[in-house]
Design a protein around this motif. Sequence first.
Motif, PDB file in Angstrom:
ATOM      1  N   LYS A   6       0.799  -1.256   0.162  1.00 32.16           N
ATOM      2  CA  LYS A   6      -0.132  -0.087  -0.063  1.00 32.16           C
ATOM      3  C   LYS A   6       0.895   1.131   0.001  1.00 32.16           C
ATOM      4  O   LYS A   6       0.608   2.074  -0.876  1.00 32.16           O
ATOM      5  N   THR A   7       1.936   1.296   0.921  1.00 37.80           N
ATOM      6  CA  THR A   7       2.893   2.285   0.845  1.00 37.80           C
ATOM      7  C   THR A   7       3.519   2.732  -0.417  1.00 37.80           C
ATOM      8  O   THR A   7       3.589   3.781  -0.798  1.00 37.80           O
ATOM      9  N   TYR A   8       4.033   1.641  -0.898  1.00 38.45           N
ATOM     10  CA  TYR A   8       4.737   1.827  -2.393  1.00 38.45           C
ATOM     11  C   TYR A   8       3.550   2.186  -3.359  1.00 38.45           C
ATOM     12  O   TYR A   8       4.090   2.944  -4.355  1.00 38.45           O
ATOM     13  N   LEU A   9       2.379   1.765  -3.321  1.00 42.34           N
ATOM     14  CA  LEU A   9       1.492   2.070  -4.314  1.00 42.34           C
ATOM     15  C   LEU A   9       1.163   3.673  -4.122  1.00 42.34           C
ATOM     16  O   LEU A   9       0.904   4.208  -5.247  1.00 42.34           O
ATOM     17  N   ILE A  10       0.986   4.156  -2.997  1.00 44.01           N
ATOM     18  CA  ILE A  10       0.613   5.647  -2.695  1.00 44.01           C
ATOM     19  C   ILE A  10       1.959   6.299  -3.377  1.00 44.01           C
ATOM     20  O   ILE A  10       1.608   7.543  -3.838  1.00 44.01           O
ATOM     21  N   GLU A  11       2.938   5.979  -3.027  1.00 49.41           N
ATOM     22  CA  GLU A  11       4.130   6.699  -3.651  1.00 49.41           C
ATOM     23  C   GLU A  11       4.420   6.781  -5.292  1.00 49.41           C
ATOM     24  O   GLU A  11       4.687   7.639  -5.822  1.00 49.41           O
ATOM     25  N   ALA A  12       3.907   5.652  -5.770  1.00 51.70           N
ATOM     26  CA  ALA A  12       3.860   5.480  -7.244  1.00 51.70           C
ATOM     27  C   ALA A  12       2.821   6.175  -7.819  1.00 51.70           C
ATOM     28  O   ALA A  12       2.911   6.526  -9.114  1.00 51.70           O
ATOM     29  N   SER A  13       1.694   6.247  -7.168  1.00 49.65           N
ATOM     30  CA  SER A  13       0.614   7.067  -7.970  1.00 49.65           C
ATOM     31  C   SER A  13       0.666   8.594  -7.740  1.00 49.65           C
ATOM     32  O   SER A  13       1.127   9.091  -6.766  1.00 49.65           O
ATOM     33  N   ASP A  14      -0.035   9.158  -8.772  1.00 49.19           N
ATOM     34  CA  ASP A  14      -0.316  10.629  -8.767  1.00 49.19           C
ATOM     35  C   ASP A  14      -1.497  11.053  -8.122  1.00 49.19           C
ATOM     36  O   ASP A  14      -1.731  12.065  -7.669  1.00 49.19           O
ATOM     37  N   ALA A  15      -2.235  10.107  -8.073  1.00 50.41           N
ATOM     38  CA  ALA A  15      -3.904  10.233  -7.401  1.00 50.41           C
ATOM     39  C   ALA A  15      -3.657  10.456  -5.924  1.00 50.41           C
ATOM     40  O   ALA A  15      -2.876   9.693  -5.289  1.00 50.41           O
ATOM     41  N   GLU A  16      -4.526  11.122  -5.555  1.00 48.58           N
ATOM     42  CA  GLU A  16      -4.791  11.191  -3.823  1.00 48.58           C
ATOM     43  C   GLU A  16      -5.352   9.804  -3.239  1.00 48.58           C
ATOM     44  O   GLU A  16      -6.540   9.518  -3.716  1.00 48.58           O
ATOM     45  N   LEU A  37       3.956   2.639 -16.270  1.00 54.02           N
ATOM     46  CA  LEU A  37       5.260   3.032 -15.722  1.00 54.02           C
ATOM     47  C   LEU A  37       5.174   3.289 -14.034  1.00 54.02           C
ATOM     48  O   LEU A  37       6.104   2.770 -13.513  1.00 54.02           O
ATOM     49  N   GLN A  38       3.978   3.906 -13.687  1.00 52.76           N
ATOM     50  CA  GLN A  38       3.839   3.542 -12.212  1.00 52.76           C
ATOM     51  C   GLN A  38       3.901   2.385 -11.576  1.00 52.76           C
ATOM     52  O   GLN A  38       4.372   2.279 -10.356  1.00 52.76           O
ATOM     53  N   SER A  39       3.213   1.428 -12.244  1.00 50.71           N
ATOM     54  CA  SER A  39       3.281  -0.053 -11.882  1.00 50.71           C
ATOM     55  C   SER A  39       4.437  -0.507 -11.647  1.00 50.71           C
ATOM     56  O   SER A  39       4.946  -1.199 -10.804  1.00 50.71           O
ATOM     57  N   LEU A  40       5.391  -0.111 -12.881  1.00 52.33           N
ATOM     58  CA  LEU A  40       6.962  -0.858 -12.682  1.00 52.33           C
ATOM     59  C   LEU A  40       7.762   0.008 -11.790  1.00 52.33           C
ATOM     60  O   LEU A  40       8.573  -0.667 -11.104  1.00 52.33           O
ATOM     61  N   THR A  41       7.391   1.186 -11.513  1.00 48.17           N
ATOM     62  CA  THR A  41       8.240   2.148 -10.399  1.00 48.17           C
ATOM     63  C   THR A  41       8.022   1.221  -9.068  1.00 48.17           C
ATOM     64  O   THR A  41       8.729   0.900  -8.563  1.00 48.17           O
ATOM     65  N   MET A  42       6.742   1.175  -8.980  1.00 46.22           N
ATOM     66  CA  MET A  42       6.295   0.257  -7.631  1.00 46.22           C
ATOM     67  C   MET A  42       6.821  -1.025  -7.492  1.00 46.22           C
ATOM     68  O   MET A  42       7.240  -1.184  -6.441  1.00 46.22           O
ATOM     69  N   ILE A  43       6.679  -1.903  -8.554  1.00 44.88           N
ATOM     70  CA  ILE A  43       7.382  -3.152  -8.480  1.00 44.88           C
ATOM     71  C   ILE A  43       9.001  -3.035  -8.326  1.00 44.88           C
ATOM     72  O   ILE A  43       9.370  -3.924  -7.421  1.00 44.88           O
ATOM     73  N   MET A  44       9.465  -2.260  -9.009  1.00 41.77           N
ATOM     74  CA  MET A  44      10.944  -1.915  -8.578  1.00 41.77           C
ATOM     75  C   MET A  44      11.068  -1.524  -7.332  1.00 41.77           C
ATOM     76  O   MET A  44      12.485  -2.049  -6.790  1.00 41.77           O
TER      77      MET A  44
END
Length: 81
Positions: A6-16, A37-44
């Motif tokens: 959840k934490t990494y999802l929030i960091e990767a997303s532009d949405a609130e 790209l956001q999903s890839l960032t989260m996975i990395m």
Amino acid sequence: ILEKVKTYLIEASDAEIDLDAIKATTSLRDDLDLDSLQSLTMIMDLEEHYGMSVDEDELVDLETVGDVVELIVSKKAHADS
């Protein structure tokens, strides 16, 4: 693991995103509006945090937050055995 995802999802997303609103069944694309790209960032970030590697073919199967958690659990189980 779910809380870390959840934490990494929030960091990767532009949405609130409300942390408490994210459940295992939450869709990465439809509910959280994560693009590839956001999903890839989260996975990395998760790969680095957990010391694991995710193959490209595994990425296409990740549709929900629960899918990400299951992948991490599976990777950790294989690494521990």
